[in-house]
Design a protein around this motif. Sequence first.
Motif, PDB file in Angstrom:
ATOM      1  N   ALA A  99       0.832  -1.209   0.000  1.00 27.94           N
ATOM      2  CA  ALA A  99       0.000   0.000   0.000  1.00 27.94           C
ATOM      3  C   ALA A  99       0.868   1.261   0.000  1.00 27.94           C
ATOM      4  O   ALA A  99       0.556   2.241  -0.694  1.00 27.94           O
ATOM      5  CB  ALA A  99      -0.942   0.001   1.200  1.00 27.94           C
ATOM      6  N   MET A 100       1.951   1.238   0.770  1.00 27.37           N
ATOM      7  CA  MET A 100       2.868   2.391   0.796  1.00 27.37           C
ATOM      8  C   MET A 100       3.510   2.588  -0.576  1.00 27.37           C
ATOM      9  O   MET A 100       3.641   3.726  -1.051  1.00 27.37           O
ATOM     10  CB  MET A 100       3.959   2.182   1.846  1.00 27.37           C
ATOM     11  N   ALA A 101       3.887   1.507  -1.238  1.00 27.05           N
ATOM     12  CA  ALA A 101       4.498   1.617  -2.560  1.00 27.05           C
ATOM     13  C   ALA A 101       3.504   2.179  -3.563  1.00 27.05           C
ATOM     14  O   ALA A 101       3.853   3.052  -4.363  1.00 27.05           O
ATOM     15  CB  ALA A 101       5.013   0.253  -3.026  1.00 27.05           C
ATOM     16  N   ALA A 102       2.267   1.721  -3.510  1.00 24.86           N
ATOM     17  CA  ALA A 102       1.236   2.246  -4.415  1.00 24.86           C
ATOM     18  C   ALA A 102       0.993   3.722  -4.141  1.00 24.86           C
ATOM     19  O   ALA A 102       0.886   4.531  -5.080  1.00 24.86           O
ATOM     20  CB  ALA A 102      -0.053   1.439  -4.261  1.00 24.86           C
ATOM     21  N   ALA A 103       0.920   4.086  -2.866  1.00 23.88           N
ATOM     22  CA  ALA A 103       0.721   5.488  -2.512  1.00 23.88           C
ATOM     23  C   ALA A 103       1.911   6.331  -2.962  1.00 23.88           C
ATOM     24  O   ALA A 103       1.732   7.431  -3.500  1.00 23.88           O
ATOM     25  CB  ALA A 103       0.507   5.627  -1.005  1.00 23.88           C
ATOM     26  N   ALA A 104       3.109   5.827  -2.769  1.00 21.95           N
ATOM     27  CA  ALA A 104       4.314   6.565  -3.182  1.00 21.95           C
ATOM     28  C   ALA A 104       4.311   6.800  -4.680  1.00 21.95           C
ATOM     29  O   ALA A 104       4.632   7.903  -5.149  1.00 21.95           O
ATOM     30  CB  ALA A 104       5.568   5.809  -2.749  1.00 21.95           C
ATOM     31  N   THR A 112       6.488  16.234  -5.053  1.00 19.90           N
ATOM     32  CA  THR A 112       7.899  15.873  -4.938  1.00 19.90           C
ATOM     33  C   THR A 112       8.058  14.650  -4.029  1.00 19.90           C
ATOM     34  O   THR A 112       7.159  14.306  -3.260  1.00 19.90           O
ATOM     35  CB  THR A 112       8.720  17.027  -4.340  1.00 19.90           C
ATOM     36  N   VAL A 113       9.217  14.033  -4.119  1.00 18.35           N
ATOM     37  CA  VAL A 113       9.526  12.890  -3.270  1.00 18.35           C
ATOM     38  C   VAL A 113       9.503  13.323  -1.806  1.00 18.35           C
ATOM     39  O   VAL A 113       8.983  12.617  -0.945  1.00 18.35           O
ATOM     40  CB  VAL A 113      10.893  12.278  -3.665  1.00 18.35           C
ATOM     41  N   ARG A 114      10.047  14.511  -1.531  1.00 16.37           N
ATOM     42  CA  ARG A 114      10.044  15.024  -0.152  1.00 16.37           C
ATOM     43  C   ARG A 114       8.629  15.235   0.351  1.00 16.37           C
ATOM     44  O   ARG A 114       8.296  14.870   1.474  1.00 16.37           O
ATOM     45  CB  ARG A 114      10.846  16.323  -0.054  1.00 16.37           C
ATOM     46  N   ASP A 115       7.773  15.826  -0.474  1.00 15.50           N
ATOM     47  CA  ASP A 115       6.385  16.040  -0.055  1.00 15.50           C
ATOM     48  C   ASP A 115       5.652  14.709   0.126  1.00 15.50           C
ATOM     49  O   ASP A 115       4.882  14.542   1.073  1.00 15.50           O
ATOM     50  CB  ASP A 115       5.635  16.913  -1.063  1.00 15.50           C
ATOM     51  N   ALA A 116       5.901  13.773  -0.752  1.00 11.27           N
ATOM     52  CA  ALA A 116       5.268  12.454  -0.619  1.00 11.27           C
ATOM     53  C   ALA A 116       5.693  11.801   0.694  1.00 11.27           C
ATOM     54  O   ALA A 116       4.867  11.201   1.397  1.00 11.27           O
ATOM     55  CB  ALA A 116       5.622  11.570  -1.802  1.00 11.27           C
ATOM     56  N   GLY A 117       6.960  11.926   1.038  1.00  5.95           N
ATOM     57  CA  GLY A 117       7.445  11.386   2.308  1.00  5.95           C
ATOM     58  C   GLY A 117       6.759  12.035   3.490  1.00  5.95           C
ATOM     59  O   GLY A 117       6.335  11.353   4.430  1.00  5.95           O
ATOM     60  N   LEU A 130      10.613   3.183  -2.734  1.00  5.47           N
ATOM     61  CA  LEU A 130       9.303   2.623  -3.060  1.00  5.47           C
ATOM     62  C   LEU A 130       8.851   2.989  -4.470  1.00  5.47           C
ATOM     63  O   LEU A 130       8.173   2.209  -5.131  1.00  5.47           O
ATOM     64  CB  LEU A 130       8.239   3.103  -2.065  1.00  5.47           C
ATOM     65  N   ALA A 131       9.205   4.200  -4.896  1.00  6.59           N
ATOM     66  CA  ALA A 131       8.754   4.682  -6.205  1.00  6.59           C
ATOM     67  C   ALA A 131       9.945   5.276  -6.962  1.00  6.59           C
ATOM     68  O   ALA A 131      10.042   6.494  -7.117  1.00  6.59           O
ATOM     69  CB  ALA A 131       7.656   5.724  -6.030  1.00  6.59           C
TER      70      ALA A 131
END
Length: 135
Positions: A99-104, A112-117, A130-131
């Motif tokens: 689920a985290m990978a799909a969300a990422a 951005t990757v930072r915002d996604a984190g 993850l992505a």
Amino acid sequence: MKGEVTENNIYHAIATREDAHWVVAINDLPEGLVGVTQGRTWSEARKMAADVVALLLEIPEESFEVVMRPSDPEMADAIITAEKAKEEAELANKAAVEAMAAAARTLTRKATVRDAGSMLGVSHQYIAKLAPRGS
């Protein structure tokens, strides 16, 4: 008897505490074979049980598994309950990672990757794992 293994390569054993040792009776052996051993600790008793199966059947230890349970029903039930809970936790963890990978992947298409984190409460490095770019 050489090379005979159970259908699923699992041998069941019952361990009984006697003084300073675990005495182990191995089940599922071919008719006529008796497997009994002992060990001072649970680990040693399980290893000795595997040794007995391997020696009696003349098969490598890596070709089968010995599932050992205490003869005490309360102890056996506690082990079974803990094993089931551990298995359920492992399945839940796998689902959480998926689920985290799909969300990422979804989030990094629009943020951005930072915002996604930050959105998922994990590091941007974990999001990048993850992505990965281009996935």
